[in-house]
Design an enzyme around this catalytic site. Structure first.
Site, PDB file in Angstrom:
ATOM      1  N   THR A  62      33.227  39.004  38.797  1.00 21.87           N
ATOM      2  CA  THR A  62      32.068  39.285  37.937  1.00 21.87           C
ATOM      3  C   THR A  62      32.547  39.799  36.593  1.00 21.87           C
ATOM      4  OG1 THR A  62      30.719  39.842  39.849  1.00 21.87           O
ATOM      5  CG2 THR A  62      29.930  40.609  37.722  1.00 21.87           C
ATOM      6  N   LEU A  88      32.836  46.640  39.190  1.00 21.54           N
ATOM      7  CA  LEU A  88      32.325  45.277  39.240  1.00 21.54           C
ATOM      8  C   LEU A  88      33.248  44.458  40.133  1.00 21.54           C
ATOM      9  CD1 LEU A  88      31.497  44.530  35.467  1.00 21.54           C
ATOM     10  CD2 LEU A  88      29.894  45.189  37.269  1.00 21.54           C
ATOM     11  N   ASP A  89      32.680  43.477  40.840  1.00 20.48           N
ATOM     12  CA  ASP A  89      33.515  42.565  41.624  1.00 20.48           C
ATOM     13  C   ASP A  89      34.558  41.914  40.723  1.00 20.48           C
ATOM     14  OD1 ASP A  89      31.873  43.152  43.733  1.00 20.48           O
ATOM     15  OD2 ASP A  89      30.692  41.310  43.555  1.00 20.48           O
ATOM     16  N   GLN A  90      35.679  41.552  41.304  1.00 13.77           N
ATOM     17  CA  GLN A  90      36.756  40.951  40.522  1.00 13.77           C
ATOM     18  C   GLN A  90      36.297  39.725  39.746  1.00 13.77           C
ATOM     19  OE1 GLN A  90      40.219  39.900  42.809  1.00 13.77           O
ATOM     20  NE2 GLN A  90      41.460  39.438  41.021  1.00 13.77           N
TER      21      GLN A  90
END
Length: 544
Positions: free
Chosen positions: A393, A389-391
């Site tokens: 998110t 997951l994106d940082q």
């Protein structure tokens, strides 16, 4: 004297650290609970150790003798990371050297006894050397060689004479008779007896000369054996005193002597290796170990030691202490570093990742904090990341606990058999309530991680969406990614050919609202358990 070193003392802040599973674990069972405790040797601590190797290489003092060196990555009470380093035994005859951790305490208590014993051992050593060098040994070797050569010459001469006598005997028996034959044979026998006497005389003379020397050498060898027994006894006595005085402390604050820890006996050098020194120092200075590495440096008289090679805990001296030394290592996890585990079994673990935390460690030592590293450091789990997951998110993150499970889950992702549902708040209103966004995405390698819609170079990217609520000027949306591109939901929301409205808090893609976080949450995941075969539908509550 500086003991705590900055990471930048060993590695450049921009040094790339490729995250991998630890190559080794220092481990042992807690004597109280029986719990298996682990301390990893991570890629970061190996990079630190390699930085130390470069320092050792530049200073000739560290190349004079081969030995083990170690580094321990620790966390201070304020959360900052530092490094401590140690060497095994003595460094060029010194136990205390600036910049290195101190030796295990207790030696000073027996300093007088140690000095006296070492003096006695030195006297014994010198006497053994003198006894091995007595002149009689050389005299004996020289004379023994001379007698051996003389005997070989006599034997050769006598053998030749014997062959001549045998030939003469045959000749006499064919040519002579009566009294003449008898006299001739008697002369041959007299010659044989004379040669036997000559040989016996030489052997008797050899014994007369060599035996006194041999007796002196035997007495010297007996004395050497006696001295070695004395030396062994004195060494054991000193070792027993030292191990009764040496005191190790663990992370519970418990202190025990080496004699108490290893009542069955302790090999020479126990407690003087790097790992016990480092862990004891950390335990007694409120430092939390994160990872440790030991390596050999310098010439080796031991065939299996290679300069620059990493090694684990030595079997005889360090491994038996690991369980005690690591006991209490898992302190209460800081509230801000706790992870919510929503599912766990022997094959996989599912975490509700908070916003702002990386899924896996970054490339540089300043961004190593992640779900992956926390699970390793705090929970001693061996893991493989199935997806990320994106940082910024938050939400469900799936990790496997073995390679087989990883491969099976990865195959499910490839075949689009794993379904994820995200929830987001958009920074504006939509004119449509549902649909599918089909916009190919491309990431410019010169501007990572930023993604753009690119109809020529982009990879196919599909997102299904539906509006699930209105909040003033904002819109709550449910996203179902049908492909898994980097920043796919964020770009599909922000691009004018998609929804044309950025996700709230997404500054990277143009949201200027003053928000503390990106309003994107991985709410649900649905997949078939790779081992149990059942369908897992895991959900979390959206935190905004």
């Amino acid at each position: 004297m500086v003991i705590l070193h900055s990471l930048s003392d060993f590695i450049h802040p921009n040094t790339e650290i490729i995250p991998t599973n630890p190559h080794y674990y220092y481990e042992g069972k807690c004597p109280q609970t029986g719990e298996l405790l682990k301390l990893p040797r991570t890629a970061l601590v190996e990079a630190i150790a390699q930085g130390l190797m470069q320092q050792l290489k530049q200073n000739q003092i560290y190349n004079q003798e081969g030995k083990m060196y170690g580094v321990l990555l620790v966390e201070l009470p304020n959360g900052e990371q530092r490094v401590i380093k140690a060497f095994s035994g003595l460094l060029n005859g010194y136990s205390v050297v600036g910049g290195w951790v101190l030796p295990i305490p207790g030696r000073e208590e027996i300093a007088l006894a140690e000095t006296q014993t070492l003096t006695e051992l030195e006297k014994i050593k010198q006497e053994i050397i003198n006894l091995k060098q007595i002149p009689e040994r050389q005299q004996y070797e020289t004379l023994a060689l001379e007698f051996k050569q003389q005997l070989e010459l006599i034997n050769l001469k006598h053998h030749h004479s014997k062959e001549q006598r045998q030939a003469k005997r045959q000749e006499y028996q064919q040519t002579l008779t009566g009294k003449t034959l008898e006299i001739a044979i008697t002369e041959l026998e007299a010659e044989s007896r004379q040669q036997g006497i000559e040989r016996k005389y030489l052997k008797r003379r050899q014994n007369e000369i060599l035996q006194p020397l041999q007796e002196l050498i035997t007495n010297a060898d007996d004395r050497i054996r006696e001295l070695k027994q004395q030396r062994k006894k004195l060494s054991r006595q000193l070792q027993t005193q030292m191990h009764a005085a040496y005191s190790l402390t663990n992370f519970y604050g418990q202190s025990l002597s080496l004699q108490q820890l290893l009542p069955g006996g302790t090999p020479t050098g126990t407690g003087e290796c790097c790992a016990p020194k480092l862990l004891h120092y950390a335990a007694t200075h409120q430092l939390k170990p994160l990872a440790m590495a030991e390596f050999w440096w310098g010439e080796s008289s031991v065939q299996d030691k290679i300069q620059g090679q990493f090694y684990g805990a030595c079997v005889e001296r360090c491994q038996p202490l690991m369980g005690f030394l690591l006991s209490g290592l898992k302190p209460k996890i800081a509230k801000e570093q706790e992870l919510e585990i929503i599912y766990e079994d022997q094959w996989l673990i599912v975490v509700n990742k908070p916003p702002g935390l990386l899924s896996v460690p970054g490339r540089y030592h300043h961004n190593q904090d992640s779900v992956f590293s926390r699970l390793q450091n705090f929970y001693n789990l061996e893991l493989m990341t199935v997806h990320r997951l994106d940082q910024q998110t938050s939400g469900i993150l799936l990790l496997s606990r073995d390679r087989t499970t990883y491969s099976q889950l990865n195959q499910q992702f490839t075949n689009r058999q794993i379904h994820k549902i995200y929830e987001a708040i958009l920074a504006g209103s939509l004119t449509i309530n549902q649909g599918i966004i089909d916009l190919p995405l491309w990431g410019n390698p010169e501007n990572r991680p930023y993604q753009t819609v690119d109809l020529e170079r982009g990879k196919p990217s599909l997102t299904q969406f539906r509006v699930i609520g209105k909040q003033g000027n904002h819109t709550r949306v449910e996203f179902i990614p049908l492909t898994g591109r980097t920043h796919q939901l964020r770009v599909h929301a922000a691009d004018s050919r998609g929804l044309g409205v950025t996700i709230l808090g997404d500054r990277l893609y143009g949201c200027n609202a003053n928000m503390s976080r990106l309003h994107l949450h991985a709410r649900e995941i649905i997949f078939q358990h790779p081992h149990l075969g059942e369908i897992l539908h895991l959900q979390t509550k959206t935190p905004f």
